[in-house]
Design an enzyme around this catalytic site. Structure first.
Site, PDB file in Angstrom:
ATOM      1  N   HIS A  99       0.552  -1.600   0.180  1.00  0.00           N
ATOM      2  CA  HIS A  99      -0.102   0.184   0.043  1.00  0.00           C
ATOM      3  C   HIS A  99       0.877   1.405   0.286  1.00  0.00           C
ATOM      4  CE1 HIS A  99      -2.189  -3.240   2.186  1.00  0.00           C
ATOM      5  NE2 HIS A  99      -2.907  -2.398   1.348  1.00  0.00           N
TER       6      HIS A  99
ATOM      7  N   SER B 188     -11.312  15.712  11.536  1.00  0.00           N
ATOM      8  CA  SER B 188     -12.223  16.350  11.603  1.00  0.00           C
ATOM      9  C   SER B 188     -12.961  15.422  12.755  1.00  0.00           C
ATOM     10  CB  SER B 188     -13.176  16.986  10.665  1.00  0.00           C
ATOM     11  OG  SER B 188     -13.730  15.723   9.662  1.00  0.00           O
TER      12      SER B 188
ATOM     13  N   SER C 142     -16.050  19.776  12.833  1.00  0.00           N
ATOM     14  CA  SER C 142     -16.277  20.072  11.736  1.00  0.00           C
ATOM     15  C   SER C 142     -18.547  20.675  11.327  1.00  0.00           C
ATOM     16  CB  SER C 142     -16.211  18.980  10.018  1.00  0.00           C
ATOM     17  OG  SER C 142     -16.390  17.682  10.725  1.00  0.00           O
ATOM     18  N   ASP C 143     -18.662  19.393  12.304  1.00  0.00           N
ATOM     19  CA  ASP C 143     -19.826  19.466  11.822  1.00  0.00           C
ATOM     20  C   ASP C 143     -20.371  19.671  13.383  1.00  0.00           C
ATOM     21  OD1 ASP C 143     -20.712  16.382  11.593  1.00  0.00           O
ATOM     22  OD2 ASP C 143     -19.002  16.393  10.961  1.00  0.00           O
TER      23      ASP C 143
END
Length: 240
Positions: free
Chosen positions: A5, A91, A205-206
């Site tokens: 990866h 976030s 973020s929210d």
């Protein structure tokens, strides 16, 4: 040598890696905060970069979404590329009314509904916690930058779209959870398993209660306080 990866070589990564979920955020961090930047990974679009911050070699790479994805990348960085410290910069969503949009949250511990750490820990509960020295350095860096960071427990969820109906958010609020994200508990488990150190710093973020939210563009480019805290904390760690 390269892993399935990560197409890098030993020495391409610094001993400290900042890891946002979004590879484009990794690119933004590298281009905005680092000097002498070079790309060190692009497998599956999971961009990784190495450069210097105030003369200190630092790497930044995305880890994707969720514990399975971040566990692959953090494990390979630690065991195959000699990385000693991981700082997740991401976030989170808030469930408490006293936690506001764009607040910076330092994840001292990470609760989770994932079973990965139980699999590691022979079906026992594992206390997924950040390294104390890294927490202390992040707190000190935040104070020096004039950022009022929150410190405490966060929650790493396996499901972004939960069928729970919101009941678990009430439990999280009762227990003082500062933010909900999807990776920290897994990263802390990997670090413990392979003898590394880890920390998660998030920007709200929210807000799950008020439904306030930042745009995807804002999440990519405007969470600079969090990044500065992470970078300055690395420099403080070098003085120990």
């Amino acid at each position: 040598m390269a892993t399935p990866h990560i197409n890098a070589e030993m020495g391409d990564f610094a001993d400290v890696v900042l890891m946002p979920g979004d590879p484009l955020r990794a690119k933004h961090i590298a281009e905005t905060f680092l000097e002498d930047v070079r790309e060190v990974n692009n497998v599956r679009g999971m961009l990784g970069f190495t450069g210097t911050y105030k003369g200190r070699k630092i790497s930044v790479m995305g880890h994707g979404m969720g514990i399975p994805s971040c566990s692959i990348y953090t494990k390979e960085l630690i065991t195959d590329f000699g990385v000693k410290k991981i700082i997740r910069v991401g976030s989170c969503g808030a469930v408490r009314m006293d936690v506001k949009l764009r607040d910076v949250v330092i994840g001292m511990g990470a609760c989770t509904d994932s079973k990965v750490n139980r699999m590691r820990f022979k079906d026992h509960d594992f206390a997924a916690i950040a390294d104390f020295g890294m927490v202390r350095n992040a707190v000190d860096a935040a104070k020096a930058l004039g950022v009022d960071a929150r410190v405490g427990n966060i929650f790493s969820a396996d499901l972004f779209y939960s069928p729970d109906g919101g009941e678990m958010f009430d439990v999280m609020e009762k227990y003082g959870i500062l933010g909900v994200e999807m990776e920290a508990a897994g990263i802390y488990g990997v670090a413990a398993e392979f003898g590394a150190k880890a920390l998660t710093i998030c920007t709200v973020s929210d807000h799950i209660r008020t439904h306030e939210q930042t745009s995807a563009a804002e999440r990519q480019t405007t969470f600079n306080d969090m990044i500065k805290i992470a970078l300055e904390s690395v420099l403080l760690g070098d003085k120990e």
